[in-house]
Enzyme design. Structure first.
Site, PDB file in Angstrom:
ATOM      1  N   GLY A 193       0.436  -0.867   0.114  1.00  0.00           N
ATOM      2  CA  GLY A 193      -0.571  -0.454  -0.072  1.00  0.00           C
ATOM      3  C   GLY A 193       0.610   1.616   0.217  1.00  0.00           C
ATOM      4  N   GLY A 194       1.860   1.352   0.132  1.00  0.00           N
ATOM      5  CA  GLY A 194       2.849   2.428   0.159  1.00  0.00           C
ATOM      6  C   GLY A 194       3.311   2.843  -1.409  1.00  0.00           C
TER       7      GLY A 194
ATOM      8  N   ILE B 145       5.944   3.227  -3.411  1.00  0.00           N
ATOM      9  CA  ILE B 145       6.847   1.568  -3.976  1.00  0.00           C
ATOM     10  C   ILE B 145       5.744   0.628  -4.182  1.00  0.00           C
ATOM     11  CG2 ILE B 145       8.603   0.366  -4.642  1.00  0.00           C
ATOM     12  CD1 ILE B 145       9.570   3.529  -4.484  1.00  0.00           C
TER      13      ILE B 145
ATOM     14  N   ASP C  83       0.188  -5.734   3.227  1.00  0.00           N
ATOM     15  CA  ASP C  83       0.599  -4.192   4.591  1.00  0.00           C
ATOM     16  C   ASP C  83      -0.258  -4.162   5.920  1.00  0.00           C
ATOM     17  OD1 ASP C  83       1.644  -1.430   2.682  1.00  0.00           O
ATOM     18  OD2 ASP C  83       0.733  -1.828   4.502  1.00  0.00           O
TER      19      ASP C  83
ATOM     20  N   SER D 292       1.733  -7.744   9.576  1.00  0.00           N
ATOM     21  CA  SER D 292       2.915  -7.253   9.859  1.00  0.00           C
ATOM     22  C   SER D 292       3.799  -8.156   9.303  1.00  0.00           C
ATOM     23  CB  SER D 292       2.832  -6.369  10.740  1.00  0.00           C
ATOM     24  OG  SER D 292       4.498  -6.519  10.780  1.00  0.00           O
TER      25      SER D 292
ATOM     26  N   ALA E 259       8.680  -4.658   0.058  1.00  0.00           N
ATOM     27  CA  ALA E 259       9.121  -3.333  -0.183  1.00  0.00           C
ATOM     28  C   ALA E 259       8.171  -2.780   1.522  1.00  0.00           C
ATOM     29  CB  ALA E 259       7.959  -2.527  -0.825  1.00  0.00           C
TER      30      ALA E 259
ATOM     31  N   LYS F 183      20.860   4.920   0.824  1.00  0.00           N
ATOM     32  CA  LYS F 183      21.600   5.832   2.187  1.00  0.00           C
ATOM     33  C   LYS F 183      22.221   4.493   2.925  1.00  0.00           C
ATOM     34  CE  LYS F 183      18.081   9.255   2.166  1.00  0.00           C
ATOM     35  NZ  LYS F 183      17.990   9.325   1.065  1.00  0.00           N
TER      36      LYS F 183
ATOM     37  N   ASN G 140      16.267   8.522  -4.284  1.00  0.00           N
ATOM     38  CA  ASN G 140      15.422   9.024  -3.182  1.00  0.00           C
ATOM     39  C   ASN G 140      14.381   8.638  -4.448  1.00  0.00           C
ATOM     40  OD1 ASN G 140      15.362  10.645  -0.434  1.00  0.00           O
ATOM     41  ND2 ASN G 140      17.415  11.391  -1.835  1.00  0.00           N
TER      42      ASN G 140
END
Length: 622
Positions: free
Chosen positions: A300-301, A303, A323, A351, A373, A419, A456
């Site tokens: 659901g995010g 990406i 999700d 989760s 993801a 990162k 990003n």
């Protein structure tokens, strides 16, 4: 009865219209006959014989014209919508009439000058066409007068084929558009001073501001679909210095078919990032997904939802969306129902930390491929909740990796981050641990485990551009942590295309890295976004430097030196070689780290640093 009355009215109107055209044709015939003979003799000393012959045989000529006009349906056509075909019919009718008139008068030795017939034909055709097209001409003139007041003076940037097609389209249908093209900009100096459909090419991109003022430009349309992002950025920078509305013709990859005004859209912040888009092999990706069961964690995010959209296009056997956030999961579920009504998919709430819940999903649906993801990704938030970063990112990935091995998943793709390279924040460090997990499990499993590392993502939840837009909406200031800070950027669709392409190339253990071009200076990006919204930076909307946040770097890296680079069939995608490490020791240390995280210890960052040797812990207070 009302229906009969309507029919009567219809036929009554039709008869009146036919009668009106017949009367007008008779008048036009009389006018054309006398005007033709007068022109033949220059209006001087016209022989009386010719005048008498016109009067004497006029009834025959009139009946002949009416019959031929009826034959060519000149009394039945709907002249409100007359086209070129009706004009052709008028021409043929007038030619036929003139030929028969000349034939019978020559046969019966009715004297008239030969040139009379040619002059009369031209006049007759002109007058008949004018009468029948008068309404359409009047309507067009009225529409032009009405729209002329509201037309936007428009500058076209791009004197190539795309620009020419737009100019032709606007010129051919002036009433259909609110634009009036008054000048053209093109960086080819050889074109300056030339004209396209009467519109002058007035200069290069450096002359945009000057010509905006000179021609009173209201709107700029960038018509260069093949231009690189680097050059487009330079053009947009010049356009944004004006107060004009800016629209753009999409790039070749985005645009289907020929350039047209219908495809011109408002400028998007994605257009001026200064990097070329990633090109992937759509057929390879489709072949890799079609008729397979695909699981997307964190579906659901930002990406994850785009992964679901692009996977749905490839006709999977079944798509499983997993999700923890029910609102996000619901949104993508409803979108897929609307867009792909025949798609076989399930939306499951749970989760990745919950091994038993996750195992139930793997056991029930037996996915062929997993795109992982689900993660905590906000750097500043994770700096002050480091235990949660370990629980969600490290344990969540470990659970998914174990179950992929247990249930025979063929390919497992981890969504990683730039990162993770020499991390200065706990989010990046946990992402590096995730990469180490997939590399260690790849050595002992039949599953092909890979990671995809990128920078990003534009427009994703928590990214800098939505923050800038919200700050501008509130009147500023726009906040930048450091004037020299830079970041790599890509669009969500680009990032997901890379992830899916990595799934094709995956052989196990690779870290796929995108060649993302040049990094973008965030301060410059802030200025562009402010101008994009129609304001002047540091005049209308101030830019405030706030200082680097805990865990934040001035610049990001995408690959550690020791990893090296290897090319793939896609020149924009590279592979980092796996780093040698003691897998058994790593997995034991990881288990200890996860247990410590559940104790919510305050020194968890130091424990993370013992596993990730390149992690530099940021000691700054909030």
């Amino acid at each position: 009865m009302p229906r009969i009355e309507k029919l009567k009215n219809f036929f009554s109107v039709k008869r009146r219209r036919i009668a009106m055209f017949i009367i007008l044709d008779i008048v036009v015939l009389l006018l054309s006959s006398f005007l033709a003979i007068a022109l033949r003799f220059d209006f001087i000393n016209i022989p009386e014989l010719y005048i008498n012959n016109i009067y004497k045989y006029f009834i025959i000529d009139a009946l002949l014209l009416i019959a031929i006009s009826a034959l060519f349906k000149l009394y039945l056509s709907v002249w409100t919508y007359a086209s070129i075909m009706e004009l052709i019919n008028i021409g043929f009718a007038c030619i036929s009439y003139t030929f028969i008139e000349a034939l019978y008068k020559i046969m019966f030795k009715i004297e008239m000058p030969r040139s009379y017939y040619l002059i009369k034909f031209v006049l007759l055709a002109f007058f008949i066409a004018t009468i029948r097209y008068a309404y359409r001409i009047a309507r067009t003139i009225r529409e032009l007068r009405m729209t002329r007041k509201n037309l936007k003076n428009t500058m076209i940037i791009g004197g190539g084929e795309a620009g020419r097609l737009l100019i032709n389209e606007i010129g051919n249908n002036p009433a259909g558009f609110s634009n009036k093209v008054v000048c053209i900009i093109d960086d080819n100096k050889n074109k300056i001073g030339t004209y396209i459909r009467g519109i002058p090419v007035v200069g290069t991109r450096h002359d945009i501001g000057e010509n905006v003022n000179k021609y009173g430009i209201d709107e700029i349309i960038i018509a260069m679909p093949s231009i690189s992002k680097e050059k487009l950025t330079l053009i947009v920078d010049e356009c944004q210095k004006t107060k004009c509305n800016i629209r753009i013709l999409p790039n070749v990859a985005e645009m289907i078919g020929m350039p047209s005004m219908q495809k011109v859209r408002q400028l998007s912040y994605e257009d001026f990032l200064g990097r070329n888009e990633v090109v992937v092999d759509a057929l390879e990706i489709a072949d890799n997904i079609t008729n397979k069961v695909i699981l997307v964690t964190g579906g659901g995010g930002s990406i994850g939802s785009e992964l679901c959209r692009q996977i749905a296009k490839c006709d999977p056997k079944e798509l499983i969306i997993f999700d923890i956030y029910e609102n996000n999961a619901y949104d993508i579920e409803q979108e897929l129902i609307r867009t792909y009504p025949n798609l076989n998919f399930k939306t499951i709430i749970g989760s990745v930390r919950d091994y038993d819940r996750l195992e139930d999903v793997f056991k029930t649906y037996r996915p062929d491929q997993v795109y992982h993801a689900a993660a905590h990704k906000h750097v500043p938030l994770m700096e002050f909740s480091p235990n949660e970063a370990v629980k969600n990112n490290c344990l969540g990935t470990l659970n998914c990796v174990k179950l992929a091995d247990k249930y025979g998943v063929k390919k497992f793709v981890l969504i990683s981050s730039d990162k993770a390279v020499r991390p200065t924040n706990v989010m990046g460090a946990t992402k590096r641990i995730c990469e180490m997990i997939i590399q260690s499990y790849d050595k002992k499993s039949k599953t092909d485990y890979v990671a995809v590392r990128f920078g990003n993502v534009l427009g994703s939840n928590g990214s800098v551009i939505p923050l800038f837009l919200k700050q501008i909406e509130n009147g500023g200031p726009v906040t930048v942590t450091h004037k020299e800070i830079t970041r790599f950027f890509m669009t969500i669709s680009e990032a997901v295309s890379l992830i899916l392409q990595a799934g094709v190339y995956a052989k196990g253990g690779e870290i796929f890295v995108l060649d993302m071009g040049k990094p973008v200076k965030i301060y410059d990006l802030a200025e562009r976004i402010i101008r994009y919204k129609g304001y002047e930076p540091n005049v209308d909307i101030p830019i405030k430097i706030t200082g680097l946040r805990p865990g934040e770097k001035l610049y990001e890296e995408i690959l550690m030196d020791e990893e090296g680079l290897k090319e793939t069939p896609n020149k924009l995608i590279h592979i980092g070689k796996p780093i040698k490490m003691d897998d058994d020791k790593f997995l034991k240390d990881l288990d200890k780290l996860i247990k410590e995280a559940y104790k919510n210890e305050h020194d968890i960052k130091d424990k993370v640093a013992k596993i990730v040797g390149t992690y530099t812990v940021d000691r700054r207070e909030r």
